[in-house]
Design a protein around this motif. Structure first.
Motif, PDB file in Angstrom:
ATOM      1  N   PHE A   1      23.492  33.188  52.503  1.00 55.18           N
ATOM      2  CA  PHE A   1      24.525  32.474  53.240  1.00 55.18           C
ATOM      3  C   PHE A   1      25.895  32.943  52.746  1.00 55.18           C
ATOM      4  CE2 PHE A   1      20.981  29.408  53.600  1.00 55.18           C
ATOM      5  CZ  PHE A   1      20.975  29.227  54.994  1.00 55.18           C
ATOM      6  N   ALA A   2      26.832  33.094  53.658  1.00 55.46           N
ATOM      7  CA  ALA A   2      28.148  33.647  53.308  1.00 55.46           C
ATOM      8  C   ALA A   2      28.841  32.839  52.217  1.00 55.46           C
ATOM      9  CB  ALA A   2      29.022  33.728  54.556  1.00 55.46           C
ATOM     10  N   LEU A   3      28.717  31.518  52.262  1.00 53.94           N
ATOM     11  CA  LEU A   3      29.398  30.682  51.276  1.00 53.94           C
ATOM     12  C   LEU A   3      28.846  30.870  49.865  1.00 53.94           C
ATOM     13  CD1 LEU A   3      29.921  27.279  53.132  1.00 53.94           C
ATOM     14  CD2 LEU A   3      31.671  28.919  52.444  1.00 53.94           C
ATOM     15  N   LEU A   4      27.614  31.378  49.759  1.00 56.11           N
ATOM     16  CA  LEU A   4      27.013  31.592  48.441  1.00 56.11           C
ATOM     17  C   LEU A   4      27.197  33.007  47.939  1.00 56.11           C
ATOM     18  CD1 LEU A   4      23.731  29.505  48.783  1.00 56.11           C
ATOM     19  CD2 LEU A   4      25.856  28.899  47.606  1.00 56.11           C
ATOM     20  N   ASN A   5      27.944  33.802  48.673  1.00 51.84           N
ATOM     21  CA  ASN A   5      28.352  35.123  48.224  1.00 51.84           C
ATOM     22  C   ASN A   5      29.824  35.090  47.858  1.00 51.84           C
ATOM     23  OD1 ASN A   5      26.191  36.906  48.125  1.00 51.84           O
ATOM     24  ND2 ASN A   5      26.286  37.366  50.309  1.00 51.84           N
ATOM     25  N   HIS A   6      30.201  35.844  46.842  1.00 52.62           N
ATOM     26  CA  HIS A   6      31.613  35.961  46.512  1.00 52.62           C
ATOM     27  C   HIS A   6      32.351  36.660  47.646  1.00 52.62           C
ATOM     28  CE1 HIS A   6      31.161  34.486  42.451  1.00 52.62           C
ATOM     29  NE2 HIS A   6      30.198  35.373  42.214  1.00 52.62           N
ATOM     30  N   ALA A   7      33.606  36.288  47.838  1.00 50.14           N
ATOM     31  CA  ALA A   7      34.434  36.985  48.819  1.00 50.14           C
ATOM     32  C   ALA A   7      34.483  38.468  48.462  1.00 50.14           C
ATOM     33  CB  ALA A   7      35.837  36.396  48.829  1.00 50.14           C
ATOM     34  N   GLU A   8      34.433  39.302  49.479  1.00 53.34           N
ATOM     35  CA  GLU A   8      34.406  40.741  49.216  1.00 53.34           C
ATOM     36  C   GLU A   8      35.641  41.187  48.443  1.00 53.34           C
ATOM     37  OE1 GLU A   8      33.949  44.921  51.717  1.00 53.34           O
ATOM     38  OE2 GLU A   8      33.367  43.017  52.634  1.00 53.34           O
TER      39      GLU A   8
ATOM     40  N   LEU B   1      47.657  45.658  45.564  1.00 55.78           N
ATOM     41  CA  LEU B   1      46.664  44.617  45.306  1.00 55.78           C
ATOM     42  C   LEU B   1      45.295  45.016  45.831  1.00 55.78           C
ATOM     43  CD1 LEU B   1      48.697  41.364  46.161  1.00 55.78           C
ATOM     44  CD2 LEU B   1      48.440  42.511  43.952  1.00 55.78           C
ATOM     45  N   ALA B   2      45.129  46.267  46.200  1.00 56.94           N
ATOM     46  CA  ALA B   2      43.833  46.752  46.673  1.00 56.94           C
ATOM     47  C   ALA B   2      42.883  46.924  45.492  1.00 56.94           C
ATOM     48  CB  ALA B   2      43.995  48.071  47.417  1.00 56.94           C
ATOM     49  N   ALA B   3      41.607  46.893  45.778  1.00 59.01           N
ATOM     50  CA  ALA B   3      40.585  46.967  44.729  1.00 59.01           C
ATOM     51  C   ALA B   3      40.711  48.255  43.926  1.00 59.01           C
ATOM     52  CB  ALA B   3      39.193  46.870  45.352  1.00 59.01           C
ATOM     53  N   GLY B   4      40.946  48.124  42.627  1.00 55.63           N
ATOM     54  CA  GLY B   4      40.981  49.257  41.728  1.00 55.63           C
ATOM     55  C   GLY B   4      42.207  50.129  41.843  1.00 55.63           C
ATOM     56  N   GLU B   5      43.207  49.728  42.637  1.00 52.00           N
ATOM     57  CA  GLU B   5      44.352  50.619  42.867  1.00 52.00           C
ATOM     58  C   GLU B   5      45.627  50.159  42.177  1.00 52.00           C
ATOM     59  OE1 GLU B   5      44.987  51.440  46.984  1.00 52.00           O
ATOM     60  OE2 GLU B   5      42.902  52.067  47.340  1.00 52.00           O
ATOM     61  N   GLY B   6      45.710  48.909  41.804  1.00 52.24           N
ATOM     62  CA  GLY B   6      46.924  48.396  41.202  1.00 52.24           C
ATOM     63  C   GLY B   6      46.919  48.486  39.692  1.00 52.24           C
ATOM     64  N   ILE B   7      47.922  47.861  39.073  1.00 54.00           N
ATOM     65  CA  ILE B   7      48.053  47.896  37.616  1.00 54.00           C
ATOM     66  C   ILE B   7      46.872  47.215  36.939  1.00 54.00           C
ATOM     67  CG2 ILE B   7      49.464  45.791  37.622  1.00 54.00           C
ATOM     68  CD1 ILE B   7      49.784  48.813  35.217  1.00 54.00           C
ATOM     69  N   SER B   8      46.316  46.171  37.573  1.00 47.91           N
ATOM     70  CA  SER B   8      45.186  45.464  36.966  1.00 47.91           C
ATOM     71  C   SER B   8      43.974  46.391  36.843  1.00 47.91           C
ATOM     72  CB  SER B   8      44.827  44.230  37.801  1.00 47.91           C
ATOM     73  OG  SER B   8      43.822  43.465  37.161  1.00 47.91           O
ATOM     74  N   GLY B   9      43.639  47.079  37.929  1.00 48.79           N
ATOM     75  CA  GLY B   9      42.518  48.010  37.886  1.00 48.79           C
ATOM     76  C   GLY B   9      42.777  49.174  36.952  1.00 48.79           C
ATOM     77  N   TRP B  10      44.017  49.662  36.923  1.00 51.03           N
ATOM     78  CA  TRP B  10      44.363  50.794  36.049  1.00 51.03           C
ATOM     79  C   TRP B  10      44.153  50.424  34.579  1.00 51.03           C
ATOM     80  CZ3 TRP B  10      47.915  51.731  32.160  1.00 51.03           C
ATOM     81  CH2 TRP B  10      48.094  53.070  31.802  1.00 51.03           C
TER      82      TRP B  10
ATOM     83  N   LYS C   1      33.565  50.171  37.958  1.00 45.36           N
ATOM     84  CA  LYS C   1      34.046  51.532  37.696  1.00 45.36           C
ATOM     85  C   LYS C   1      35.567  51.625  37.638  1.00 45.36           C
ATOM     86  CE  LYS C   1      29.944  53.913  39.406  1.00 45.36           C
ATOM     87  NZ  LYS C   1      29.389  54.956  40.303  1.00 45.36           N
ATOM     88  N   THR C   2      36.268  51.138  38.673  1.00 40.57           N
ATOM     89  CA  THR C   2      37.732  51.212  38.666  1.00 40.57           C
ATOM     90  C   THR C   2      38.384  49.862  38.392  1.00 40.57           C
ATOM     91  OG1 THR C   2      37.789  50.928  41.073  1.00 40.57           O
ATOM     92  CG2 THR C   2      37.790  53.191  40.230  1.00 40.57           C
ATOM     93  N   TRP C   3      37.593  48.811  38.287  1.00 36.70           N
ATOM     94  CA  TRP C   3      38.105  47.483  37.929  1.00 36.70           C
ATOM     95  C   TRP C   3      36.953  46.599  37.487  1.00 36.70           C
ATOM     96  CZ3 TRP C   3      36.408  43.183  40.715  1.00 36.70           C
ATOM     97  CH2 TRP C   3      35.764  43.457  41.923  1.00 36.70           C
ATOM     98  N   ASP C   4      37.295  45.543  36.779  1.00 36.57           N
ATOM     99  CA  ASP C   4      36.260  44.628  36.281  1.00 36.57           C
ATOM    100  C   ASP C   4      36.640  43.200  36.651  1.00 36.57           C
ATOM    101  OD1 ASP C   4      34.716  42.896  34.298  1.00 36.57           O
ATOM    102  OD2 ASP C   4      33.970  44.894  33.776  1.00 36.57           O
ATOM    103  N   PRO C   5      35.698  42.394  37.161  1.00 36.74           N
ATOM    104  CA  PRO C   5      36.026  41.017  37.521  1.00 36.74           C
ATOM    105  C   PRO C   5      36.413  40.154  36.321  1.00 36.74           C
ATOM    106  CG  PRO C   5      33.667  41.406  37.683  1.00 36.74           C
ATOM    107  CD  PRO C   5      34.310  42.735  37.495  1.00 36.74           C
TER     108      PRO C   5
ATOM    109  N   ALA D   1      38.832  38.371  41.931  1.00 41.85           N
ATOM    110  CA  ALA D   1      38.785  39.561  41.082  1.00 41.85           C
ATOM    111  C   ALA D   1      40.092  39.745  40.314  1.00 41.85           C
ATOM    112  CB  ALA D   1      38.482  40.794  41.929  1.00 41.85           C
ATOM    113  N   LEU D   2      41.212  39.502  40.986  1.00 37.26           N
ATOM    114  CA  LEU D   2      42.514  39.587  40.324  1.00 37.26           C
ATOM    115  C   LEU D   2      42.881  38.286  39.625  1.00 37.26           C
ATOM    116  CD1 LEU D   2      44.519  41.409  43.151  1.00 37.26           C
ATOM    117  CD2 LEU D   2      43.667  42.415  41.024  1.00 37.26           C
ATOM    118  N   TRP D   3      42.188  37.202  39.949  1.00 39.86           N
ATOM    119  CA  TRP D   3      42.430  35.857  39.420  1.00 39.86           C
ATOM    120  C   TRP D   3      43.896  35.475  39.670  1.00 39.86           C
ATOM    121  CZ3 TRP D   3      37.747  34.099  37.323  1.00 39.86           C
ATOM    122  CH2 TRP D   3      37.726  32.753  36.917  1.00 39.86           C
ATOM    123  N   THR D   4      44.316  35.596  40.915  1.00 38.39           N
ATOM    124  CA  THR D   4      45.710  35.376  41.270  1.00 38.39           C
ATOM    125  C   THR D   4      46.121  33.924  41.056  1.00 38.39           C
ATOM    126  OG1 THR D   4      45.004  35.036  43.559  1.00 38.39           O
ATOM    127  CG2 THR D   4      45.770  37.245  42.958  1.00 38.39           C
TER     128      THR D   4
END
Length: 361
Positions: free
Chosen positions: A34-41, A163-172, A185-189, A247-250
């Motif tokens: 079910f979508a609600l039981l999956n993390h947002a992409e 703020l894209a996955a693995g592309e910003g300062i957080s992923g770097w 690989k390029t970021w960690d939750p 993932a970014l914990w905004t």
């Protein structure tokens, strides 16, 4: 009047949160669930995304009860030992699921590791200064600093922040400075920069619990229910500036999840007089008071079912295929698999508690 050192409604809240964590982690198939039981992409908020921030919020709520109870003098050695053991258990469990002997293949970041960092930071604030305002101010400062960094600071070599996955300062930062294996690989939750606002999730809990304890026996549910609504709506409003992103914990994610968590707990407190002695209430208390043991059992279960059979198929895949062969709709089958894993993980807890065989740090 001094409030009790143990809040059974909080134990129940913790128990519900950790069993939901098991259900989210051990679904038959993420593709079928079910979508609600999956993390947002990436951006967005699902029910599954609430579980971990709620647990960190509970860490903050629990810390004043443990460290400021009457007649108890907290010791830094004990606090650091507990945090270190939590961290090491997290690394060991990750290794059991993916046993590798090269350091770069061992995941150093993780759920228990982040809990350990949040716990020791909350403890430091509690020992530093009394009152709720310091924790609230530091939480707000952490959110402002984190927001400014990810919105204004580009990754080295990039022209603009992202703020894209693995592309910003957080992923770097994760890719270049996080020791061991980076989960995506390029970021960690549970990466480096996102740990700062995760600490804010815990500090909000510290502030709330200290405010409650300062009021003794005065009812707080309605007042804190209003605060919960304000934080949740504030997180939604802030998402116009910075998206709700686990993932970014905004900052918007922190406020929305803390508001929803506080609102849920206040609702639980309101019905606790009628619910606390029920079978469900006692079961949730058991789960909350054995939360670390439950988490370890479910991770050991995962370590078993990810193993490969001689055929090359994983036990997880084979057992889930048997379940889907019954003709159940795939989302239902995925949920039944998760509920079965939760039942297996929780089944031994009462006996383990009676015998004193719980994992404690």
């Amino acid at each position: 009047m001094t409030p009790p050192a143990r809040d059974l409604s909080l134990d129940a809240f913790r128990g519900l949160t950790v069993v939901l964590m098991v259900i989210v982690n051990v679904q038959g198939s993420g593709d079928d669930a079910f979508a609600l039981l999956n993390h947002a992409e990436w951006n967005g908020l699902t029910f599954a995304d609430l579980v971990f921030p709620w647990f960190l919020f509970i860490v903050g709520l629990s810390a004043p009860l443990a460290l400021e109870r009457p007649g108890f003098t907290p010791q830094w050695g004990t606090i650091l030992r507990r945090a270190a053991l939590l961290f090491l258990i997290g690394v060991l469990l990750a290794w059991l699921i993916r046993p590798r002997f090269e350091f770069h293949d061992i995941r150093i970041a993780g759920v228990l590791q982040r809990i350990a960092i949040v716990y020791v930071t909350c403890a430091a604030v509690i020992l530093w200064r009394p009152g709720w305002r310091t924790a609230a101010t530091l939480a707000l400062a952490a959110l402002i600093i984190h927001t400014a960094v990810i919105l204004l600071v580009p990754a080295p070599g990039a022209a603009l922040p992202s703020l894209a996955a693995g592309e910003g300062i957080s992923g770097w930062l994760d890719e270049h400075f996080l020791p061991g294996r980076v989960y995506r690989k390029t970021w960690d939750p549970e990466g480096i920069l996102s740990t700062l606002p995760a600490i804010a999730s815990g500090l909000i809990g510290v502030s709330v619990m200290r405010w409650i304890r300062a009021r003794g026996a005065v009812p707080v549910e309605v007042t804190l229910g209003g605060l919960a609504l304000t934080m949740a709506l504030g997180g939604i409003a802030l998402s116009l500036l910075i998206p709700i992103n686990k993932a970014l914990w905004t900052a918007s994610f922190v406020l929305a999840t803390a508001g929803l968590g506080l609102g849920f707990w206040m609702g639980l407190r309101l019905i606790w007089a009628r619910m606390g002695e029920s079978r469900i209430g006692k079961w949730l208390i058991l789960l909350g008071q054995t939360a670390l043991t439950l988490y370890i059992i479910h991770m050991l279960l995962i370590a078993v079912i990810v193993r490969k059979l001689p055929s090359g198929d994983r036990i997880w895949e084979v057992t889930y295929a048997l379940l889907t062969s019954t003709g159940l709709p795939l989302p239902v089958a995925a949920l039944v698999y998760a509920l079965t894993a939760a039942a297996i993980s929780t089944a031994p807890l009462a006996a383990l508690k009676r015998r004193g065989w719980l994992v404690k740090v």
